[in-house]
Design a protein around this motif. Structure first.
Motif, PDB file in Angstrom:
ATOM      1  N   THR A   9      24.883 -31.979 118.968  1.00  0.00           N
ATOM      2  CA  THR A   9      24.931 -33.171 118.126  1.00  0.00           C
ATOM      3  C   THR A   9      24.566 -34.412 118.944  1.00  0.00           C
ATOM      4  O   THR A   9      23.797 -35.260 118.485  1.00  0.00           O
ATOM      5  CB  THR A   9      26.326 -33.334 117.491  1.00  0.00           C
ATOM      6  N   GLY A  10      25.093 -34.512 120.158  1.00  0.00           N
ATOM      7  CA  GLY A  10      24.763 -35.639 121.039  1.00  0.00           C
ATOM      8  C   GLY A  10      23.276 -35.707 121.333  1.00  0.00           C
ATOM      9  O   GLY A  10      22.677 -36.792 121.349  1.00  0.00           O
ATOM     10  N   LYS A  11      22.681 -34.559 121.554  1.00  0.00           N
ATOM     11  CA  LYS A  11      21.235 -34.491 121.802  1.00  0.00           C
ATOM     12  C   LYS A  11      20.464 -35.031 120.594  1.00  0.00           C
ATOM     13  O   LYS A  11      19.522 -35.805 120.735  1.00  0.00           O
ATOM     14  CB  LYS A  11      20.848 -33.037 122.079  1.00  0.00           C
ATOM     15  N   ARG A  12      20.897 -34.654 119.411  1.00  0.00           N
ATOM     16  CA  ARG A  12      20.224 -35.117 118.185  1.00  0.00           C
ATOM     17  C   ARG A  12      20.409 -36.620 117.998  1.00  0.00           C
ATOM     18  O   ARG A  12      19.494 -37.313 117.559  1.00  0.00           O
ATOM     19  CB  ARG A  12      20.756 -34.344 116.981  1.00  0.00           C
ATOM     20  N   ILE A  13      21.574 -37.123 118.323  1.00  0.00           N
ATOM     21  CA  ILE A  13      21.820 -38.561 118.221  1.00  0.00           C
ATOM     22  C   ILE A  13      20.919 -39.309 119.199  1.00  0.00           C
ATOM     23  O   ILE A  13      20.284 -40.303 118.844  1.00  0.00           O
ATOM     24  CB  ILE A  13      23.312 -38.884 118.467  1.00  0.00           C
ATOM     25  N   ARG A  14      20.850 -38.832 120.434  1.00  0.00           N
ATOM     26  CA  ARG A  14      19.998 -39.469 121.445  1.00  0.00           C
ATOM     27  C   ARG A  14      18.527 -39.477 120.997  1.00  0.00           C
ATOM     28  O   ARG A  14      17.847 -40.500 121.082  1.00  0.00           O
ATOM     29  CB  ARG A  14      20.121 -38.763 122.803  1.00  0.00           C
ATOM     30  N   ALA A  59      23.307 -45.865 110.902  1.00  0.00           N
ATOM     31  CA  ALA A  59      22.767 -46.783 111.910  1.00  0.00           C
ATOM     32  C   ALA A  59      21.371 -46.370 112.367  1.00  0.00           C
ATOM     33  O   ALA A  59      20.526 -47.223 112.655  1.00  0.00           O
ATOM     34  CB  ALA A  59      23.707 -46.852 113.109  1.00  0.00           C
ATOM     35  N   LEU A  60      21.123 -45.072 112.416  1.00  0.00           N
ATOM     36  CA  LEU A  60      19.842 -44.576 112.918  1.00  0.00           C
ATOM     37  C   LEU A  60      18.812 -44.345 111.815  1.00  0.00           C
ATOM     38  O   LEU A  60      17.655 -44.051 112.095  1.00  0.00           O
ATOM     39  CB  LEU A  60      20.065 -43.273 113.702  1.00  0.00           C
ATOM     40  N   GLY A  61      19.251 -44.469 110.566  1.00  0.00           N
ATOM     41  CA  GLY A  61      18.328 -44.291 109.451  1.00  0.00           C
ATOM     42  C   GLY A  61      17.834 -42.862 109.307  1.00  0.00           C
ATOM     43  O   GLY A  61      16.682 -42.630 108.931  1.00  0.00           O
ATOM     44  N   VAL A  62      18.715 -41.895 109.615  1.00  0.00           N
ATOM     45  CA  VAL A  62      18.361 -40.484 109.473  1.00  0.00           C
ATOM     46  C   VAL A  62      19.376 -39.812 108.560  1.00  0.00           C
ATOM     47  O   VAL A  62      20.458 -40.337 108.327  1.00  0.00           O
ATOM     48  CB  VAL A  62      18.321 -39.755 110.844  1.00  0.00           C
ATOM     49  N   SER A  63      19.012 -38.634 108.068  1.00  0.00           N
ATOM     50  CA  SER A  63      19.931 -37.903 107.202  1.00  0.00           C
ATOM     51  C   SER A  63      21.047 -37.278 108.033  1.00  0.00           C
ATOM     52  O   SER A  63      20.886 -37.035 109.234  1.00  0.00           O
ATOM     53  CB  SER A  63      19.184 -36.801 106.446  1.00  0.00           C
ATOM     54  N   LEU A  64      22.153 -37.019 107.379  1.00  0.00           N
ATOM     55  CA  LEU A  64      23.256 -36.341 108.057  1.00  0.00           C
ATOM     56  C   LEU A  64      22.811 -34.967 108.543  1.00  0.00           C
ATOM     57  O   LEU A  64      23.184 -34.536 109.625  1.00  0.00           O
ATOM     58  CB  LEU A  64      24.442 -36.192 107.105  1.00  0.00           C
ATOM     59  N   GLN A  65      21.981 -34.289 107.746  1.00  0.00           N
ATOM     60  CA  GLN A  65      21.509 -32.960 108.115  1.00  0.00           C
ATOM     61  C   GLN A  65      20.778 -32.964 109.446  1.00  0.00           C
ATOM     62  O   GLN A  65      20.827 -31.994 110.193  1.00  0.00           O
ATOM     63  CB  GLN A  65      20.554 -32.384 107.049  1.00  0.00           C
ATOM     64  N   GLU A  66      20.094 -34.052 109.736  1.00  0.00           N
ATOM     65  CA  GLU A  66      19.327 -34.132 110.977  1.00  0.00           C
ATOM     66  C   GLU A  66      20.244 -34.169 112.199  1.00  0.00           C
ATOM     67  O   GLU A  66      19.847 -33.747 113.288  1.00  0.00           O
ATOM     68  CB  GLU A  66      18.434 -35.372 110.954  1.00  0.00           C
ATOM     69  N   LEU A  67      21.449 -34.637 112.043  1.00  0.00           N
ATOM     70  CA  LEU A  67      22.371 -34.758 113.167  1.00  0.00           C
ATOM     71  C   LEU A  67      23.293 -33.560 113.323  1.00  0.00           C
ATOM     72  O   LEU A  67      23.863 -33.348 114.389  1.00  0.00           O
ATOM     73  CB  LEU A  67      23.207 -36.038 113.039  1.00  0.00           C
ATOM     74  N   ILE A  68      23.449 -32.762 112.275  1.00  0.00           N
ATOM     75  CA  ILE A  68      24.358 -31.613 112.322  1.00  0.00           C
ATOM     76  C   ILE A  68      23.578 -30.376 112.751  1.00  0.00           C
ATOM     77  O   ILE A  68      22.633 -29.974 112.092  1.00  0.00           O
ATOM     78  CB  ILE A  68      25.018 -31.376 110.948  1.00  0.00           C
ATOM     79  N   PRO A  69      23.974 -29.763 113.855  1.00  0.00           N
ATOM     80  CA  PRO A  69      23.237 -28.588 114.339  1.00  0.00           C
ATOM     81  C   PRO A  69      23.455 -27.358 113.464  1.00  0.00           C
ATOM     82  O   PRO A  69      24.504 -27.195 112.846  1.00  0.00           O
ATOM     83  CB  PRO A  69      23.802 -28.362 115.740  1.00  0.00           C
ATOM     84  N   LYS A  70      22.436 -26.508 113.432  1.00  0.00           N
ATOM     85  CA  LYS A  70      22.530 -25.225 112.744  1.00  0.00           C
ATOM     86  C   LYS A  70      23.098 -24.211 113.716  1.00  0.00           C
ATOM     87  O   LYS A  70      23.015 -24.383 114.932  1.00  0.00           O
ATOM     88  CB  LYS A  70      21.135 -24.760 112.314  1.00  0.00           C
ATOM     89  N   LYS A  71      23.652 -23.138 113.176  1.00  0.00           N
ATOM     90  CA  LYS A  71      24.193 -22.087 114.030  1.00  0.00           C
ATOM     91  C   LYS A  71      23.109 -21.560 114.965  1.00  0.00           C
ATOM     92  O   LYS A  71      23.357 -21.327 116.143  1.00  0.00           O
ATOM     93  CB  LYS A  71      24.769 -20.966 113.175  1.00  0.00           C
ATOM     94  N   SER A  72      21.901 -21.407 114.451  1.00  0.00           N
ATOM     95  CA  SER A  72      20.811 -20.879 115.286  1.00  0.00           C
ATOM     96  C   SER A  72      20.500 -21.822 116.452  1.00  0.00           C
ATOM     97  O   SER A  72      20.145 -21.369 117.538  1.00  0.00           O
ATOM     98  CB  SER A  72      19.556 -20.641 114.452  1.00  0.00           C
TER      99      SER A  72
END
Length: 115
Positions: A9-14, A59-72
């Motif tokens: 999740t941190g990686k996606r936020i960065r 704040a980042l203007g992205v969807s929640l889905q983009e920040l939540i990692p998938k199991k894969s």
């Protein structure tokens, strides 16, 4: 596994922050955190309340889905793979269920997640 979720999740936020050309300080100001907290969140060293995903996505203007990692994504992360394999099967299934249900609600446009 828990730490792996925070690392991914941190990686996606960065990545989202860098695409938006924001500094860690600027993102921190937008979500009400200090720059050091943003640094630690992006590196996966700091845990945060789940509602903060909403704050970051806004704040980042992205969807929640983009920040939540998938199991894969969690399994494919080489450093995370050993932790995932050692995770109790019930715990892995529970985490997968939470992530799947959250993504499904988001895909259906359920915006009932409150700050």
């Amino acid at each position: 596994m828990e730490n792996t979720v925070y690392i991914e999740t941190g990686k996606r936020i960065r990545e989202a922050r860098e695409r938006k050309s924001l500094t860690q300080q600027e993102l921190g100001d937008l979500v009400g955190l200090k720059r050091t907290s943003i640094t630690n969140i992006e590196s996966g060293r700091q845990k945060f309340m789940f509602h903060m995903i909403y704050e970051f996505s806004t704040a980042l203007g992205v969807s929640l889905q983009e920040l939540i990692p998938k199991k894969s994504d969690l399994i494919q992360n080489e450093s995370a793979a050993p932790k995932f394999k050692n995770l109790d099967k019930d715990a892995a299934n529970f985490l997968d269920s939470i992530l799947t249900k959250t993504k499904q609600k988001l895909e259906l446009g359920d915006d009932s997640y409150e700050k």
